[in-house]
Design a protein around this motif. Structure first.
Motif, PDB file in Angstrom:
ATOM      1  N   LEU A 176     -64.593   8.832   5.269  1.00 10.34           N
ATOM      2  CA  LEU A 176     -63.268   8.785   5.857  1.00 10.34           C
ATOM      3  C   LEU A 176     -62.235   9.224   4.836  1.00 10.34           C
ATOM      4  O   LEU A 176     -62.215   8.740   3.703  1.00 10.34           O
ATOM      5  N   ASP A 177     -61.410  10.149   5.232  1.00 10.24           N
ATOM      6  CA  ASP A 177     -60.295  10.629   4.412  1.00 10.24           C
ATOM      7  C   ASP A 177     -59.112  10.807   5.358  1.00 10.24           C
ATOM      8  O   ASP A 177     -58.649  11.929   5.587  1.00 10.24           O
ATOM      9  N   LEU A 178     -58.687   9.695   5.935  1.00 10.97           N
ATOM     10  CA  LEU A 178     -57.642   9.722   6.957  1.00 10.97           C
ATOM     11  C   LEU A 178     -56.262   9.860   6.322  1.00 10.97           C
ATOM     12  O   LEU A 178     -55.931   9.150   5.367  1.00 10.97           O
ATOM     13  N   ALA A 179     -55.502  10.748   6.878  1.00 15.68           N
ATOM     14  CA  ALA A 179     -54.113  10.893   6.459  1.00 15.68           C
ATOM     15  C   ALA A 179     -53.309   9.752   7.102  1.00 15.68           C
ATOM     16  O   ALA A 179     -53.501   9.429   8.257  1.00 15.68           O
ATOM     17  N   THR A 180     -52.444   9.138   6.352  1.00 11.17           N
ATOM     18  CA  THR A 180     -51.632   8.067   6.906  1.00 11.17           C
ATOM     19  C   THR A 180     -50.286   8.639   7.309  1.00 11.17           C
ATOM     20  O   THR A 180     -49.688   9.448   6.604  1.00 11.17           O
TER      21      THR A 180
END
Length: 181
Positions: A176-180
């Motif tokens: 997971l490399d979710l942009a906030t």
């Protein structure tokens, strides 16, 4: 009007040629799907006495590869009839010509809709159920339809809650490399 499935069952056998294969000598799945769609069409059209179109295909699992030089036999039968639609069960088997060994390669269910000359849906004959196998196939089709109707909207973009699914991703091959925002 009612018919028994035996009145519209279709069986075809075809030799698998190099032109049907991929680079490893196995038959392309798309070629097999094309054959399956053709036999489902023939079976549905024979039952309804109208041309039919494919409305959906329920689950296609390629269980065993098919080699060049094998005979492939496809069998189709009407498993369910609605008002204008039919579920056609299709079974695919391959046979090694030299050894006689047979393999079950695929089974799938095609929903076909009968059409008139103007493209409008037309009623189809009902199905006469004579055996336990007939009843099993018919009720299994009903269960598949109910399952499809009851599918959750949880994964629709407007309803999806990412937070509810993050924990379940920990056991999968994903980073997971979710942009906030």
């Amino acid at each position: 009007m009612y018919k028994h499935s035996s009145e519209s069952q279709i069986t075809i056998t075809q030799l698998m040629l190099p032109s049907h294969s991929n680079f490893s000598g196995k038959i392309h799945g798309g070629f097999v799907l094309n054959l399956m769609d053709q036999i489902a069409f023939a079976c549905a059209s024979k039952h309804s006495q109208h041309y039919c179109v494919t409305a959906s295909v329920n689950r296609v699992d390629f269980l065993n590869p098919i080699d060049v030089g094998e005979l492939v036999t496809l069998k189709a039968s009407v498993n369910f009839t609605g008002r204008t639609s039919m579920v056609i069960g299709v079974r695919v088997e391959s046979e090694n010509i030299q050894t006689g060994k047979k393999k079950h390669c695929n089974s799938s269910y095609f929903t076909m809709v009968a059409k008139d000359d103007t493209g409008k849906n037309v009623p189809v004959p009902g199905l006469i159920l004579r055996t336990k196998q007939d009843v099993r196939r018919y009720t299994r089709s009903i269960a598949r339809q109910e399952h499809a109707k009851n599918r959750s909207n949880a994964f629709d973009a407007s309803e999806f809650k990412v937070e509810q699914h993050l924990k379940s991703l920990e056991q999968h091959n994903v980073k997971l490399d979710l942009a906030t925002k």
